[in-house]
Motif scaffolding. Structure first.
Motif, PDB file in Angstrom:
ATOM      1  N   ARG A 199      21.254  15.882  -8.705  1.00  0.00           N
ATOM      2  CA  ARG A 199      22.376  16.473  -7.996  1.00  0.00           C
ATOM      3  C   ARG A 199      22.044  16.517  -6.504  1.00  0.00           C
ATOM      4  O   ARG A 199      20.906  16.829  -6.134  1.00  0.00           O
ATOM      5  CB  ARG A 199      22.581  17.899  -8.512  1.00  0.00           C
ATOM      6  CG  ARG A 199      23.776  18.640  -7.899  1.00  0.00           C
ATOM      7  CD  ARG A 199      23.835  20.061  -8.434  1.00  0.00           C
ATOM      8  NE  ARG A 199      22.632  20.791  -8.073  1.00  0.00           N
ATOM      9  CZ  ARG A 199      22.029  21.711  -8.838  1.00  0.00           C
ATOM     10  NH1 ARG A 199      22.526  22.050 -10.011  1.00  0.00           N
ATOM     11  NH2 ARG A 199      20.926  22.311  -8.436  1.00  0.00           N
ATOM     12  N   CYS A 200      23.030  16.191  -5.672  1.00  0.00           N
ATOM     13  CA  CYS A 200      22.820  16.316  -4.233  1.00  0.00           C
ATOM     14  C   CYS A 200      23.017  17.772  -3.848  1.00  0.00           C
ATOM     15  O   CYS A 200      24.070  18.349  -4.098  1.00  0.00           O
ATOM     16  CB  CYS A 200      23.771  15.430  -3.445  1.00  0.00           C
ATOM     17  SG  CYS A 200      23.520  15.681  -1.668  1.00  0.00           S
ATOM     18  N   ASP A 201      21.982  18.371  -3.260  1.00  0.00           N
ATOM     19  CA  ASP A 201      22.050  19.771  -2.829  1.00  0.00           C
ATOM     20  C   ASP A 201      22.011  19.896  -1.315  1.00  0.00           C
ATOM     21  O   ASP A 201      21.786  20.988  -0.796  1.00  0.00           O
ATOM     22  CB  ASP A 201      20.869  20.556  -3.443  1.00  0.00           C
ATOM     23  CG  ASP A 201      21.103  20.866  -4.921  1.00  0.00           C
ATOM     24  OD1 ASP A 201      22.274  20.908  -5.349  1.00  0.00           O
ATOM     25  OD2 ASP A 201      20.106  21.055  -5.643  1.00  0.00           O
ATOM     26  N   ASP A 210      24.624  19.713   4.209  1.00  0.00           N
ATOM     27  CA  ASP A 210      25.366  18.941   5.204  1.00  0.00           C
ATOM     28  C   ASP A 210      26.080  17.727   4.600  1.00  0.00           C
ATOM     29  O   ASP A 210      26.733  16.975   5.324  1.00  0.00           O
ATOM     30  CB  ASP A 210      24.414  18.447   6.311  1.00  0.00           C
ATOM     31  CG  ASP A 210      23.766  19.619   7.046  1.00  0.00           C
ATOM     32  OD1 ASP A 210      24.441  20.674   7.161  1.00  0.00           O
ATOM     33  OD2 ASP A 210      22.600  19.485   7.466  1.00  0.00           O
ATOM     34  N   CYS A 211      25.923  17.541   3.285  1.00  0.00           N
ATOM     35  CA  CYS A 211      26.531  16.357   2.654  1.00  0.00           C
ATOM     36  C   CYS A 211      27.975  16.660   2.267  1.00  0.00           C
ATOM     37  O   CYS A 211      28.273  17.708   1.693  1.00  0.00           O
ATOM     38  CB  CYS A 211      25.741  15.967   1.412  1.00  0.00           C
ATOM     39  SG  CYS A 211      26.450  14.556   0.541  1.00  0.00           S
ATOM     40  N   GLU A 212      28.844  15.717   2.569  1.00  0.00           N
ATOM     41  CA  GLU A 212      30.257  15.868   2.217  1.00  0.00           C
ATOM     42  C   GLU A 212      30.437  16.020   0.708  1.00  0.00           C
ATOM     43  O   GLU A 212      31.393  16.613   0.228  1.00  0.00           O
ATOM     44  CB  GLU A 212      31.009  14.630   2.726  1.00  0.00           C
ATOM     45  CG  GLU A 212      32.496  14.720   2.603  1.00  0.00           C
ATOM     46  CD  GLU A 212      33.205  13.451   3.082  1.00  0.00           C
ATOM     47  OE1 GLU A 212      34.396  13.310   2.763  1.00  0.00           O
ATOM     48  OE2 GLU A 212      32.566  12.615   3.766  1.00  0.00           O
ATOM     49  N   HIS A 268      18.123   9.192  -4.730  1.00  0.00           N
ATOM     50  CA  HIS A 268      18.699   9.637  -3.469  1.00  0.00           C
ATOM     51  C   HIS A 268      20.224   9.664  -3.567  1.00  0.00           C
ATOM     52  O   HIS A 268      20.821   8.853  -4.280  1.00  0.00           O
ATOM     53  CB  HIS A 268      18.284   8.717  -2.313  1.00  0.00           C
ATOM     54  CG  HIS A 268      16.825   8.790  -2.009  1.00  0.00           C
ATOM     55  ND1 HIS A 268      15.909   7.944  -2.600  1.00  0.00           N
ATOM     56  CD2 HIS A 268      16.124   9.616  -1.214  1.00  0.00           C
ATOM     57  CE1 HIS A 268      14.706   8.263  -2.168  1.00  0.00           C
ATOM     58  NE2 HIS A 268      14.793   9.265  -1.329  1.00  0.00           N
ATOM     59  N   CYS A 269      20.843  10.578  -2.808  1.00  0.00           N
ATOM     60  CA  CYS A 269      22.295  10.629  -2.742  1.00  0.00           C
ATOM     61  C   CYS A 269      22.778   9.412  -1.953  1.00  0.00           C
ATOM     62  O   CYS A 269      22.272   9.129  -0.866  1.00  0.00           O
ATOM     63  CB  CYS A 269      22.718  11.917  -2.042  1.00  0.00           C
ATOM     64  SG  CYS A 269      24.492  11.960  -1.700  1.00  0.00           S
ATOM     65  N   MET A 270      23.743   8.686  -2.517  1.00  0.00           N
ATOM     66  CA  MET A 270      24.194   7.474  -1.816  1.00  0.00           C
ATOM     67  C   MET A 270      25.094   7.804  -0.628  1.00  0.00           C
ATOM     68  O   MET A 270      25.377   6.953   0.193  1.00  0.00           O
ATOM     69  CB  MET A 270      24.904   6.524  -2.768  1.00  0.00           C
ATOM     70  CG  MET A 270      26.132   7.077  -3.418  1.00  0.00           C
ATOM     71  SD  MET A 270      26.847   5.917  -4.571  1.00  0.00           S
ATOM     72  CE  MET A 270      27.631   4.776  -3.460  1.00  0.00           C
ATOM     73  N   ASP A 271      25.529   9.061  -0.523  1.00  0.00           N
ATOM     74  CA  ASP A 271      26.395   9.433   0.599  1.00  0.00           C
ATOM     75  C   ASP A 271      25.610   9.931   1.809  1.00  0.00           C
ATOM     76  O   ASP A 271      25.931   9.588   2.934  1.00  0.00           O
ATOM     77  CB  ASP A 271      27.405  10.490   0.138  1.00  0.00           C
ATOM     78  CG  ASP A 271      28.342   9.902  -0.893  1.00  0.00           C
ATOM     79  OD1 ASP A 271      29.085   8.984  -0.539  1.00  0.00           O
ATOM     80  OD2 ASP A 271      28.292  10.322  -2.057  1.00  0.00           O
ATOM     81  N   CYS A 272      24.567  10.761   1.561  1.00  0.00           N
ATOM     82  CA  CYS A 272      23.814  11.310   2.708  1.00  0.00           C
ATOM     83  C   CYS A 272      22.376  10.795   2.751  1.00  0.00           C
ATOM     84  O   CYS A 272      21.659  11.078   3.706  1.00  0.00           O
ATOM     85  CB  CYS A 272      23.825  12.829   2.648  1.00  0.00           C
ATOM     86  SG  CYS A 272      22.878  13.500   1.262  1.00  0.00           S
ATOM     87  N   LEU A 273      21.940  10.111   1.699  1.00  0.00           N
ATOM     88  CA  LEU A 273      20.601   9.516   1.602  1.00  0.00           C
ATOM     89  C   LEU A 273      19.467  10.539   1.484  1.00  0.00           C
ATOM     90  O   LEU A 273      18.298  10.189   1.557  1.00  0.00           O
ATOM     91  CB  LEU A 273      20.311   8.544   2.764  1.00  0.00           C
ATOM     92  CG  LEU A 273      21.337   7.418   2.952  1.00  0.00           C
ATOM     93  CD1 LEU A 273      20.926   6.503   4.091  1.00  0.00           C
ATOM     94  CD2 LEU A 273      21.514   6.608   1.672  1.00  0.00           C
TER      95      LEU A 273
END
Ligand SMILES: [Zn+2]
Length: 199
Positions: free
Chosen positions: A74-76, A79-81, A93-98
């Motif tokens: 899970r992206c925590d 600052d990630c949208e 890794h989150c593909m949106d915020c890396l």
């Protein structure tokens, strides 16, 4: 060079490095291919290789399925949208915020919400297939998870929307993705393939 058929390369992880030992490429003598008149048309070239597949940051996922656990990420990143997005298959890794994702356990979510999103039943397999033919490939949806997971059904016939539950090869695992499979909800433990358990 022809090497002993039994001799295979092995790898140990020492510190942060792989230390390979033994042969990783093996070749055996060729055999001639001849036509009906005995004329040479070609040769077979038996050879094999031991491939080193590094799991890297996905290692917890593969270890988890041998222990009856389905791990996701899970992206925590505040600052990630798309903060809070859950990924299965496991994304390092989150593909949106890396940013690096957090590893979470979705075993209970999978047990109570997994359904078949789509399916493919195939008799034609790739090289070195180890699954029972026909293979019932399924894409599995989980509540609260933004992606779908490719797996295979080990009992019954898959249908879109079917409720399924995960099963895990916890006895003599292969330590690869085939250690995770699914069966229709309500399948008794006695009908699971050898080595598989519900947890
Ligand atoms: Zn993110």
């Amino acid at each position: 060079m022809t090497v002993n058929k039994e001799e295979k390369g092995t790898v140990k992880a020492v510190g942060r490095r792989y230390k390979p030992t033994g042969p990783f490429h093996r070749i055996e003598p060729a055999t001639p291919i001849k036509d009906e008149d005995g004329k040479l048309c070609g040769v077979t070239k038996p050879r094999d290789m031991t491939y080193i597949h590094s799991y890297g940051g996905e290692a917890p996922f593969f270890e988890g399925i041998t222990q009856g656990k389905l791990l996701a990420t899970r992206c925590d990143n505040p600052d990630c949208e798309f903060k809070g997005t859950v990924y299965e298959p496991f994304r390092i890794h989150c593909m949106d915020c890396l940013e690096k994702c957090t590893v979470i356990d979705i075993t209970d979510i999978a047990k109570s919400t997994a359904t078949v999103h789509s399916l493919i039943i195939t008799e034609r397999t790739g090289a070195f297939n180890t699954l029972k033919i026909p293979i019932n490939f399924i894409n599995v949806e989980f509540e609260g998870v933004s992606t779908i997971l490719m797996s295979y059904l080990s009992a019954g016939t898959p249908e879109i929307g079917m409720r399924v539950v995960p099963i895990f090869r916890t006895k003599n695992p292969s330590c690869d993705i085939t250690d995770l499979s699914f069966v229709p909800e309500g399948t008794p433990e006695s009908e699971l393939p050898e080595g598989f358990t519900f947890s």
